[in-house]
Design a protein around this motif. Structure first.
Motif, PDB file in Angstrom:
ATOM      1  N   ARG A  81     -19.820  32.798 -33.825  1.00 13.86           N
ATOM      2  CA  ARG A  81     -19.492  32.684 -35.243  1.00 13.86           C
ATOM      3  C   ARG A  81     -19.130  31.265 -35.657  1.00 13.86           C
ATOM      4  NH1 ARG A  81     -15.187  34.548 -36.636  1.00 13.86           N
ATOM      5  NH2 ARG A  81     -14.301  35.465 -34.745  1.00 13.86           N
ATOM      6  N   GLU A  82     -18.526  30.492 -34.748  1.00 10.10           N
ATOM      7  CA  GLU A  82     -17.915  29.240 -35.187  1.00 10.10           C
ATOM      8  C   GLU A  82     -18.554  27.976 -34.618  1.00 10.10           C
ATOM      9  OE1 GLU A  82     -13.642  29.253 -35.122  1.00 10.10           O
ATOM     10  OE2 GLU A  82     -13.523  31.432 -35.403  1.00 10.10           O
ATOM     11  N   SER A  83     -19.528  28.087 -33.729  1.00 11.91           N
ATOM     12  CA  SER A  83     -20.203  26.886 -33.200  1.00 11.91           C
ATOM     13  C   SER A  83     -21.204  26.354 -34.215  1.00 11.91           C
ATOM     14  CB  SER A  83     -20.936  27.223 -31.899  1.00 11.91           C
ATOM     15  OG  SER A  83     -20.042  27.663 -30.917  1.00 11.91           O
ATOM     16  N   ARG A  84     -21.210  25.065 -34.401  1.00 14.71           N
ATOM     17  CA  ARG A  84     -22.181  24.439 -35.302  1.00 14.71           C
ATOM     18  C   ARG A  84     -23.598  24.571 -34.750  1.00 14.71           C
ATOM     19  NH1 ARG A  84     -20.372  18.594 -36.965  1.00 14.71           N
ATOM     20  NH2 ARG A  84     -18.604  19.888 -37.575  1.00 14.71           N
ATOM     21  N   PHE A  85     -23.743  24.363 -33.441  1.00 14.05           N
ATOM     22  CA  PHE A  85     -25.012  24.575 -32.725  1.00 14.05           C
ATOM     23  C   PHE A  85     -24.650  25.142 -31.369  1.00 14.05           C
ATOM     24  CE2 PHE A  85     -28.115  23.392 -29.555  1.00 14.05           C
ATOM     25  CZ  PHE A  85     -29.317  23.721 -30.161  1.00 14.05           C
ATOM     26  N   LEU A  86     -25.212  26.306 -31.029  1.00 18.51           N
ATOM     27  CA  LEU A  86     -24.846  26.988 -29.778  1.00 18.51           C
ATOM     28  C   LEU A  86     -26.048  27.107 -28.859  1.00 18.51           C
ATOM     29  CD1 LEU A  86     -22.744  28.553 -28.104  1.00 18.51           C
ATOM     30  CD2 LEU A  86     -23.475  30.630 -29.312  1.00 18.51           C
ATOM     31  N   ALA A  87     -25.937  26.509 -27.671  1.00 22.55           N
ATOM     32  CA  ALA A  87     -26.950  26.630 -26.615  1.00 22.55           C
ATOM     33  C   ALA A  87     -26.372  27.506 -25.513  1.00 22.55           C
ATOM     34  CB  ALA A  87     -27.321  25.261 -26.066  1.00 22.55           C
TER      35      ALA A  87
END
Length: 519
Positions: free
Chosen positions: A365-371
């Motif tokens: 929900r809160e990561s700007r960009f999630l890998a």
């Protein structure tokens, strides 16, 4: 008979020119005292060609004695299949030239130390080095400073230039034909500079690494046979080696390309290995440690037959449960506090209990960009698949792991990837396939197949971490998927020829490897 005598004489004369680094400075000092001007050339000279010969001939005109030093095998960083010829053969080839007076094999990675040792009047490079800003190693500037500090001068030749890498790629078949064809086709669309622009731009990314710390320990031994009293294999201990694995290895890879890297992970309060971990982390990594009460830092001990290099048994030292509510609360609280500071969040989830469902929810929900990279191993018994993450911007997993998540051994892989992209609302996916290379997908570019870029495999441990770490930096920049997939294959090729995590990916070495592949 006369021809044979001439060949033997020529061979002996050439080999006589090859000197050790202990002998050569004394020989040159005597020549210098006699008023002779010393000229020095240095390089890999992996495939001796007309460009090298013209370079040496022109270099010789600057003085009286031409010395050529050779980059040793262990310091050639043009990829796992190079050098094509060993250092002794390369030295003999150069020594066979009439214009060359002495040859030596360097012991250092670059030329600065040997320039200072030999103190030439002229240090000679080819015309391609005139523009120092185009040298990705920065070596030519350091070499100029070294020769000037020794009282000499840097000069350049202007004759024909050829590329050993280009000739090897085209004519020596170091890689299979289908790989050579792929590289020739890829290089028509992307060049070295195109790729380096993305790798250079990664410097400005603010990156948060999250995942389990794992100490990988290799116990090397020699099998001595069946035990005399029980049906078990007996082995004689040789020595051991410890590596910073898990998310530590991933963070070390990323820190070679990004200037701001933070690491959020758990250590145990029992056998924490914290001093070892801090020593092995890249100096550019900011550690943000949380602690598991009454538990050890995860250690995986592998018993390895020395020759051939073969793992025979593995022992996990860890808590063995899926974490507890207090640790989950600590992690979630810290994530909510720091996630807004980062451009990219890279999660290496080994399934050993650190990343709880509550933490997954916060990350998604809160990561700007999630890998995301989830791994299946003996410690999680196949329960840790990518389905844990309902949303991700970039996913990188092995084919086995993705098929396990889809519960399908035989279904077309592209169908599974497309389904995963929709299910996770994921724009970019890479599926690693071992010897078969990788399959990459993006909503914008579609599918791309990339072959494995090396024939050599020493150790697969950590290869997936290397691919995931580096490609995440490109995915965060929305790099073209074909380019991203190629860079991932280069990273994987470097990782599989390294034992454990002895070496991390490094920008200059990776850039030189890419350049050699695309020539």
């Amino acid at each position: 008979q006369p021809d044979m005598i001439l060949c033997e004489k020529a061979d002996k004369t050439g080999k006589d020119k090859i000197k050790s680094l202990e002998e050569l400075p004394k020989i040159l000092a005597a020549l210098r005292s006699d008023g002779k001007k010393i000229v020095h050339c240095h390089g890999a000279f992996d495939l001796l060609h007309i460009g090298h010969i013209r370079h040496f001939q022109e270099a010789r005109t600057f003085g009286d004695i031409l010395v050529v030093t050779i980059t040793p095998d262990r310091h050639i960083n043009k990829g796992p299949d190079r050098p094509a010829f060993g250092e002794q053969l390369r030295a003999e080839a150069v020594a066979a030239l009439a214009c060359v007076d002495y040859v030596a094999v360097n012991r250092w990675p670059m030329a600065m130390e040997i320039i200072k040792l030999l103190k030439p009047h002229f240090y000679v490079k080819g015309s391609e080095y005139r523009e120092a800003e185009k040298d990705i190693t920065g070596g030519i500037t350091l070499e100029r400073l070294a020769v000037e500090s020794a009282g000499g001068r840097l000069v350049f030749t202007d004759d024909l230039t050829f590329s050993s890498s280009n000739l090897i790629n085209r004519h020596l078949a170091v890689l299979p034909k289908e790989v050579s064809d792929y590289l020739a086709d890829f290089s028509r669309r992307y060049g070295h500079d195109d790729i380096m622009r993305y790798l250079d731009a990664a410097r400005t990314l603010r990156v948060l690494m999250i995942g389990e710390t794992i100490i990988d320990e290799y116990q090397y031994c020699e099998s001595i046979g069946k035990s005399g009293k029980e049906p078990i294999l007996a082995a004689k201990y040789a020595y051991s080696e410890k590596f910073a694995g898990g998310v530590l290895a991933a963070a070390n890879h990323v820190a070679s390309f990004s200037d701001r890297v933070s690491l959020l992970t758990f250590l145990g309060t029992v056998d924490s290995h914290e001093e070892f971990i801090r020593e092995r982390l890249h100096p550019g990594v900011e550690p943000l440690f949380l602690y598991m009460e009454n538990a050890p830092t995860i250690l995986k001990r592998r018993f390895v037959e020395l020759y051939p290099f073969q793992k025979i048994f593995e022992l996990y030292i860890m808590n063995g449960d899926e974490g507890n509510s207090k640790e989950s609360q600590d992690l979630c609280g810290r994530l909510r506090e720091i996630l807004p500071q980062y451009d990219a969040v890279i999660v290496t989830d080994y399934g050993h209990g650190m990343i709880s469902p509550e933490a997954v929810d916060v990350l998604c929900r809160e990561s700007r960009f999630l890998a995301v990279n989830t791994q299946v191993n003996a410690g999680n018994q196949g329960f840790n698949t990518v389905s844990r993450y309902p949303k991700a911007d970039y996913i990188c997993v092995s084919e086995k792991e993705l098929r396990l998540d889809a519960r399908s051994r035989k279904r077309d892989l592209r169908d599974i990837v497309g389904e995963a992209a929709r299910k996770h609302d994921c724009e970019q996916i890479v599926v690693t396939r071992g010897r078969s290379g990788s399959l990459a997908y993006s909503k914008e570019d579609g599918f791309f197949e990339t072959p494995a870029l090396t024939n050599r495999i020493v150790d697969r441990v950590g290869a997936g971490d290397a691919v995931f770490s580096l490609t995440s930096l490109l995915a965060a920049q929305k790099a073209p998927m074909e380019l991203l997939s190629f860079v991932g294959s280069v990273a994987g090729a470097q990782a599989v020829v390294t034992v454990g995590h002895r070496k991390s990916l490094e920008r200059v070495a990776l850039g030189k490897h890419i350049a050699s592949l695309l020539k």
